[in-house]
Design a protein around this motif. Sequence first.
Motif, PDB file in Angstrom:
ATOM      1  N   LYS A 116       0.842  -1.149   0.107  1.00 17.31           N
ATOM      2  CA  LYS A 116      -0.064  -0.075  -0.011  1.00 17.31           C
ATOM      3  C   LYS A 116       1.081   1.382   0.123  1.00 17.31           C
ATOM      4  O   LYS A 116       0.498   2.278  -0.628  1.00 17.31           O
ATOM      5  N   GLN A 119       2.469   1.292  -3.507  1.00 16.31           N
ATOM      6  CA  GLN A 119       1.335   1.842  -4.363  1.00 16.31           C
ATOM      7  C   GLN A 119       1.295   3.610  -4.216  1.00 16.31           C
ATOM      8  O   GLN A 119       0.996   4.074  -5.216  1.00 16.31           O
ATOM      9  N   ALA A 120       1.392   4.138  -3.046  1.00 16.81           N
ATOM     10  CA  ALA A 120       1.277   5.541  -2.820  1.00 16.81           C
ATOM     11  C   ALA A 120       2.189   6.436  -3.418  1.00 16.81           C
ATOM     12  O   ALA A 120       1.879   7.594  -3.902  1.00 16.81           O
ATOM     13  N   GLU A 121       3.398   5.711  -3.578  1.00 14.81           N
ATOM     14  CA  GLU A 121       4.714   6.555  -4.229  1.00 14.81           C
ATOM     15  C   GLU A 121       4.590   6.091  -5.542  1.00 14.81           C
ATOM     16  O   GLU A 121       5.535   6.707  -6.322  1.00 14.81           O
ATOM     17  N   ASN A 122       3.668   5.307  -6.167  1.00 19.69           N
ATOM     18  CA  ASN A 122       3.661   4.697  -7.628  1.00 19.69           C
ATOM     19  C   ASN A 122       3.219   5.979  -8.501  1.00 19.69           C
ATOM     20  O   ASN A 122       1.933   6.501  -8.150  1.00 19.69           O
ATOM     21  N   ASN A 123       3.946   6.334  -9.491  1.00 24.22           N
ATOM     22  CA  ASN A 123       3.437   7.513 -10.291  1.00 24.22           C
ATOM     23  C   ASN A 123       2.196   7.089 -11.375  1.00 24.22           C
ATOM     24  O   ASN A 123       1.386   7.722 -11.611  1.00 24.22           O
ATOM     25  N   ASP A 124       2.586   5.678 -11.939  1.00 24.80           N
ATOM     26  CA  ASP A 124       1.314   5.007 -12.684  1.00 24.80           C
ATOM     27  C   ASP A 124       0.656   4.180 -11.804  1.00 24.80           C
ATOM     28  O   ASP A 124       1.117   2.919 -11.571  1.00 24.80           O
ATOM     29  N   LYS A 125      -0.285   4.483 -11.479  1.00 27.07           N
ATOM     30  CA  LYS A 125      -1.336   3.519 -10.405  1.00 27.07           C
ATOM     31  C   LYS A 125      -1.930   2.408 -11.151  1.00 27.07           C
ATOM     32  O   LYS A 125      -2.005   1.448 -10.526  1.00 27.07           O
ATOM     33  N   THR A 126      -1.749   2.278 -12.506  1.00 26.91           N
ATOM     34  CA  THR A 126      -2.347   0.809 -13.263  1.00 26.91           C
ATOM     35  C   THR A 126      -1.064   0.110 -13.511  1.00 26.91           C
ATOM     36  O   THR A 126      -1.586  -1.204 -13.718  1.00 26.91           O
ATOM     37  N   ARG A 127       0.247   0.181 -13.113  1.00 27.93           N
ATOM     38  CA  ARG A 127       1.234  -0.657 -13.327  1.00 27.93           C
ATOM     39  C   ARG A 127       1.971  -0.961 -11.951  1.00 27.93           C
ATOM     40  O   ARG A 127       2.140   0.306 -11.383  1.00 27.93           O
ATOM     41  N   THR A 129       5.236  -1.385  -9.919  1.00 27.04           N
ATOM     42  CA  THR A 129       6.827  -0.775 -10.186  1.00 27.04           C
ATOM     43  C   THR A 129       7.732  -2.243  -9.977  1.00 27.04           C
ATOM     44  O   THR A 129       7.271  -2.950  -9.544  1.00 27.04           O
TER      45      THR A 129
END
Length: 207
Positions: A116, A119-127, A129
């Motif tokens: 979680k 994901q909060a630090e992920n720029n592309d929420k659909t993929r 990292t």
Amino acid sequence: MMNYIWSFMLIFSFISAVFSGKMNLLSDAVINSGQDAINLIINLSGMMCLWGGIMKIAEKSGLTMKISKLLSPLFSLLYKNVKKDSKTAEAMSMNVTANLLGLGNAATPLGLEAMKRMQAENNDKTRATDDMIIFVVMNSAAMRLIPTTVATLRTQFGSENPMEIMPATWLSTLLSLCAGIITAKFFMKFKNKKTHSFTFLKRGEAK
């Protein structure tokens, strides 16, 4: 998908019992399996409560942060974007510690918390990292130092030495972990090269 699999198994078992004339065996299996499941839950719950409490104490006492710093060289090699003293690194270290102790069920909520935060630090929420992928691989092929859950089950079924599987556990989990990470890194490198080439091509076409 699992709902379809379980539904198919139940329907297939019922039809097989009807055509083979063994409905009594199916009924006995359903009743006995329910009892076995309850006994298994009771036997495992004590162990899970104990180690879950220990993990909570470790979190409150700051031990998990120390473990996080201890594991930081490994995290630096495997994860590119996880900061050493961040909450994400702390959650990941707790997850790794729980897995090392053979506490898969206790490690699950810790792993979800780490995912979680990533994901909060992920720029592309659909993929996912690369760090998220490596973390999932590490959880799937988790290294075990103490096979607590398996040892508990072996004790339940009358094993005289439930921890004798430890050397085999170390070897098998280490090999699976190394194989998983190497495979994931290989495909990541291939994916990054392909993405870079595609980006370069698009820029060339734009010119």
